[in-house]
Design a protein around this motif. Structure first.
Motif, PDB file in Angstrom:
ATOM      1  N   ASP A  78       0.836  -1.207   0.000  1.00 55.40           N
ATOM      2  CA  ASP A  78       0.000   0.000   0.000  1.00 55.40           C
ATOM      3  C   ASP A  78       0.870   1.256   0.000  1.00 55.40           C
ATOM      4  OD1 ASP A  78      -2.209  -1.598   0.035  1.00 55.40           O
ATOM      5  OD2 ASP A  78      -2.489  -1.486   2.230  1.00 55.40           O
ATOM      6  N   LEU A  79       1.954   1.215   0.786  1.00 56.65           N
ATOM      7  CA  LEU A  79       2.851   2.382   0.832  1.00 56.65           C
ATOM      8  C   LEU A  79       3.523   2.599  -0.523  1.00 56.65           C
ATOM      9  CD1 LEU A  79       4.517   1.938   4.328  1.00 56.65           C
ATOM     10  CD2 LEU A  79       2.871   3.669   3.642  1.00 56.65           C
ATOM     11  N   ALA A  80       3.872   1.506  -1.201  1.00 52.29           N
ATOM     12  CA  ALA A  80       4.498   1.654  -2.521  1.00 52.29           C
ATOM     13  C   ALA A  80       3.529   2.305  -3.512  1.00 52.29           C
ATOM     14  CB  ALA A  80       4.944   0.285  -3.030  1.00 52.29           C
ATOM     15  N   LYS A  81       2.246   1.855  -3.438  1.00 48.74           N
ATOM     16  CA  LYS A  81       1.251   2.468  -4.320  1.00 48.74           C
ATOM     17  C   LYS A  81       1.070   3.952  -4.008  1.00 48.74           C
ATOM     18  CE  LYS A  81      -1.411  -1.756  -5.070  1.00 48.74           C
ATOM     19  NZ  LYS A  81      -2.726  -2.424  -4.876  1.00 48.74           N
ATOM     20  N   GLN A  82       0.991   4.294  -2.705  1.00 53.91           N
ATOM     21  CA  GLN A  82       0.843   5.703  -2.323  1.00 53.91           C
ATOM     22  C   GLN A  82       2.049   6.531  -2.764  1.00 53.91           C
ATOM     23  OE1 GLN A  82      -0.098   6.026   1.823  1.00 53.91           O
ATOM     24  NE2 GLN A  82      -1.639   4.386   1.735  1.00 53.91           N
ATOM     25  N   THR A  83       3.243   5.932  -2.610  1.00 48.63           N
ATOM     26  CA  THR A  83       4.462   6.655  -2.995  1.00 48.63           C
ATOM     27  C   THR A  83       4.462   6.916  -4.504  1.00 48.63           C
ATOM     28  OG1 THR A  83       5.682   5.597  -1.194  1.00 48.63           O
ATOM     29  CG2 THR A  83       6.972   6.554  -2.978  1.00 48.63           C
ATOM     30  N   ARG A 142       3.829  10.679  -8.992  1.00 52.06           N
ATOM     31  CA  ARG A 142       3.155  11.171 -10.208  1.00 52.06           C
ATOM     32  C   ARG A 142       2.556  12.560  -9.984  1.00 52.06           C
ATOM     33  NH1 ARG A 142       1.152   5.812 -10.526  1.00 52.06           N
ATOM     34  NH2 ARG A 142      -0.847   6.561  -9.718  1.00 52.06           N
ATOM     35  N   LEU A 143       1.957  12.747  -8.796  1.00 50.76           N
ATOM     36  CA  LEU A 143       1.370  14.058  -8.477  1.00 50.76           C
ATOM     37  C   LEU A 143       2.443  15.135  -8.427  1.00 50.76           C
ATOM     38  CD1 LEU A 143      -1.106  15.713  -7.693  1.00 50.76           C
ATOM     39  CD2 LEU A 143      -0.716  15.039  -5.304  1.00 50.76           C
ATOM     40  N   ALA A 185       5.330  15.097 -10.043  1.00 51.69           N
ATOM     41  CA  ALA A 185       5.763  15.390 -11.414  1.00 51.69           C
ATOM     42  C   ALA A 185       4.750  16.289 -12.128  1.00 51.69           C
ATOM     43  CB  ALA A 185       5.945  14.077 -12.181  1.00 51.69           C
ATOM     44  N   LYS A 186       3.460  15.999 -11.874  1.00 50.39           N
ATOM     45  CA  LYS A 186       2.408  16.824 -12.498  1.00 50.39           C
ATOM     46  C   LYS A 186       2.493  18.262 -12.008  1.00 50.39           C
ATOM     47  CE  LYS A 186      -2.607  17.154 -12.963  1.00 50.39           C
ATOM     48  NZ  LYS A 186      -3.909  16.540 -12.602  1.00 50.39           N
ATOM     49  N   ARG A 187       2.701  18.424 -10.673  1.00 54.83           N
ATOM     50  CA  ARG A 187       2.798  19.784 -10.119  1.00 54.83           C
ATOM     51  C   ARG A 187       4.018  20.515 -10.672  1.00 54.83           C
ATOM     52  NH1 ARG A 187      -2.252  20.560  -9.028  1.00 54.83           N
ATOM     53  NH2 ARG A 187      -3.042  19.344  -7.245  1.00 54.83           N
ATOM     54  N   ARG A 188       5.133  19.787 -10.823  1.00 51.94           N
ATOM     55  CA  ARG A 188       6.339  20.412 -11.369  1.00 51.94           C
ATOM     56  C   ARG A 188       6.116  20.852 -12.820  1.00 51.94           C
ATOM     57  NH1 ARG A 188      10.946  16.224  -9.058  1.00 51.94           N
ATOM     58  NH2 ARG A 188      11.106  17.132  -6.954  1.00 51.94           N
ATOM     59  N   HIS A 189       5.423  19.962 -13.563  1.00 53.98           N
ATOM     60  CA  HIS A 189       5.137  20.319 -14.961  1.00 53.98           C
ATOM     61  C   HIS A 189       4.235  21.549 -15.031  1.00 53.98           C
ATOM     62  CE1 HIS A 189       4.400  19.743 -19.214  1.00 53.98           C
ATOM     63  NE2 HIS A 189       3.085  19.823 -18.976  1.00 53.98           N
ATOM     64  N   GLU A 190       3.209  21.557 -14.198  1.00 50.14           N
ATOM     65  CA  GLU A 190       2.308  22.734 -14.186  1.00 50.14           C
ATOM     66  C   GLU A 190       3.059  23.996 -13.805  1.00 50.14           C
ATOM     67  OE1 GLU A 190      -0.753  21.669 -11.505  1.00 50.14           O
ATOM     68  OE2 GLU A 190      -1.799  20.319 -12.934  1.00 50.14           O
ATOM     69  N   LEU A 191       3.950  23.855 -12.807  1.00 51.69           N
ATOM     70  CA  LEU A 191       4.717  25.034 -12.378  1.00 51.69           C
ATOM     71  C   LEU A 191       5.637  25.507 -13.494  1.00 51.69           C
ATOM     72  CD1 LEU A 191       5.406  26.995 -10.111  1.00 51.69           C
ATOM     73  CD2 LEU A 191       7.113  25.355  -9.297  1.00 51.69           C
ATOM     74  N   GLY A 192       6.249  24.528 -14.216  1.00 55.39           N
ATOM     75  CA  GLY A 192       7.124  24.924 -15.335  1.00 55.39           C
ATOM     76  C   GLY A 192       6.353  25.625 -16.434  1.00 55.39           C
ATOM     77  N   VAL A 238       3.615  18.039  -1.363  1.00 51.38           N
ATOM     78  CA  VAL A 238       3.976  16.754  -1.952  1.00 51.38           C
ATOM     79  C   VAL A 238       5.318  16.273  -1.421  1.00 51.38           C
ATOM     80  CG1 VAL A 238       4.558  15.577  -4.111  1.00 51.38           C
ATOM     81  CG2 VAL A 238       2.564  17.078  -4.003  1.00 51.38           C
ATOM     82  N   ARG A 239       6.264  17.205  -1.301  1.00 53.33           N
ATOM     83  CA  ARG A 239       7.575  16.815  -0.765  1.00 53.33           C
ATOM     84  C   ARG A 239       7.477  16.309   0.678  1.00 53.33           C
ATOM     85  NH1 ARG A 239      11.293  21.859  -3.064  1.00 53.33           N
ATOM     86  NH2 ARG A 239      11.420  21.079  -5.247  1.00 53.33           N
TER      87      ARG A 239
END
Length: 490
Positions: A93-98, A103-104, A106-113, A160-161
């Motif tokens: 479960d922790l691996a799935k959450q991680t 992914r979230l 990476a998405k936030r970084r892409h949006e910020l970029g 996220v961090r």
């Protein structure tokens, strides 16, 4: 003993050949001497048997400790296996959450970029807005909107961090726990192997003691039969001696009667006086005998009364002693069960789900219940046991380690080692119904545990001195054994 009997017969015939046939008294003396030697041998053999019985009890006590320890280790292995399964599921479960959080992120970084590129391409910056010459109020609104978006994006990235950091800490702790569980399983398996080796050695010792006891009991029985035969011989000789003495007495009485008859001819003149004297003596003797009889009867009644009083006192004392002993044993068993429950509760994982007794209590048993374990039915209810008595349950022959399942829901009221039954578990199903599971290799439940029908509560074994693995199963209603086959599904 056969050699001694042969020597006795040889001496008898040698005496007859020499013309000196032994008398009945001499035969009796020789038989009594031989009987005394035989009884001395029996007493010595009995002492040896008592010593072996003591050794057997010691071996049985060691066997009890080993089998109880193995049962506890098996139960601990089952709990550790369950905890390890939960830990592995948690890791997944922790691996799935991680992965989801990554992914979230990476998405936030892409949006910020994209946001930064859009700002750069559109020339939207605090300095550009100030130098553009546009309406100050519009510039203020744009700068406020730009600050709000930037702060929101930064806060999302920071959240996220932080979530990733927490997940990494949880993963490390879970991984450490899994390693510790693996270490405990390995260590417990080593202890189990060592204890099983000790149990096998003690079983061999117990088998040797049992074999020696059987051999000595056979010798004791043969000696006892020889002793009985000698006793019969001595009794026969005694009867023969008494018969000879009686015949001599009768002959003497006849001789005296004949002499008296002849003397009576010469004493007729004194007949009247002698008769009077004889009648007086007889009356006196009769009165004396009556007094002695009355005194003896009174003494006998007093002795009988004293015996009855002593017997009642002894019975009362035995009953009181038995009650105290039983009370002490129950108190000790309750203390041991409570200590075991507390110790196991302290080691029990925190994630173990607790079961509650249904409202209104358990409803007892119904017919058509499943077998606790599948196997050949031996020792049927009511049949004669090889060691004496009648079977109060059934024996289900099954391979060692096979899961033993509860036949119905209930509460475990006894889970320990019992002489003659090995590791035994008793479940209370309500309505005064109890089910009994004995000869187990391991007990996987403890006193106070709530079990459901079909739950694995033990594993098949051959504890308590049994030779072949199997499960001894009873059903009791109101304390009385009932035929389990009438309650189990055909």
């Amino acid at each position: 003993m056969r050699i001694a009997a042969g020597l006795l017969v040889l001496a008898f015939w040698m005496g007859a050949a020499a013309g000196a046939e032994p008398t009945l008294a001499e035969k009796q003396a020789a038989a009594k001497k031989q009987q005394a030697e035989l009884r001395e041998r029996i007493e010595q053999l009995q002492k040896e048997i008592d010593g072996q019985e003591s050794s057997r009890r010691d071996a049985a006590s060691e066997l009890k400790e080993s089998e109880s320890a193995i049962s506890a280790i098996n139960r601990r292995l089952a709990e550790l296996s369950e905890s390890r399964r939960h830990a592995e599921n948690e890791l997944k479960d922790l691996a799935k959450q991680t992965e989801e959080q990554q992914r979230l992120l990476a998405k936030r970084r892409h949006e910020l970029g994209e946001q930064l590129r859009a700002q750069y391409a559109g020339g939207l910056s605090p300095w550009a807005a100030l130098l553009s010459g546009d309406d100050p109020q519009q510039i203020g609104r744009d700068l406020s909107y730009l600050g709000y978006v930037t702060r929101a994006q930064a806060a999302a990235v920071q959240a996220v961090r932080e979530a990733l950091a927490r997940l990494e800490g949880l993963r490390q702790r879970t991984e450490t726990g899994r390693k510790e569980l693996a270490r405990l399983v390995e260590e417990t398996s080593e202890q189990k192997a060592s204890l099983e080796k000790q149990t096998e050695e003690r079983r061999k010792v117990l088998a040797r003691i049992e074999s020696r006891l059987a051999e000595q009991r056979g010798q004791a029985e043969r000696l006892a039969r020889n002793d009985a035969r000698l006793g019969n011989l001595v009794a026969g000789l005694e009867k023969a001696i008494i018969r000879q003495a009686e015949e001599a007495r009768i002959a003497e009485e006849k001789r005296k009667a004949e002499a008296a008859r002849r003397a009576a001819e010469l004493a007729r003149r004194r007949e009247a006086a002698r008769k009077a004297e004889e009648e007086a003596r007889i009356a006196q003797a009769r009165a004396q005998r009556e007094r002695e009889r009355q005194e003896a009867e009174q003494a006998r009644l007093q002795v009988e009364q004293a015996r009855e009083e002593a017997k009642r006192a002894e019975q009362a004392e035995r009953a009181e002693l038995a009650a105290r002993t039983e009370q002490a044993e129950r108190a000790e068993q309750a203390q041991q069960a409570e200590r075991a429950r507390q110790a196991e509760a302290a080691r029990e994982p925190a994630s173990r789900p607790a079961r509650a007794e249904p409202s209104g209590g358990f409803k007892g048993l119904r017919k058509g219940l499943p077998y606790p374990v599948r196997g050949e039915v031996l020792g049927r209810f009511g049949a004669q046991r090889p060691d004496g008595g009648l079977w109060r349950g059934i024996v289900l022959r099954s391979p060692e380690g096979t899961a033993v399942r509860a036949i119905e829901a209930g509460r475990v009221v006894y889970a320990s080692w019992l002489s003659g039954f090995g590791n035994i578990m008793i479940v209370d199903h309500g309505a005064k119904f109890l089910s009994v599971y004995a000869y187990n290799q391991s007990l996987l439940k403890q006193v106070g545990d709530i079990v459901h029908g079909g739950d694995t509560i033990a594993t098949v074994g051959a504890t308590g001195g049994q030779v072949d693995p199997g499960l001894y199963f009873e059903i009791r209603h109101q304390g009385t054994p009932v035929n389990p086959l009438l309650w189990l599904k055909p």
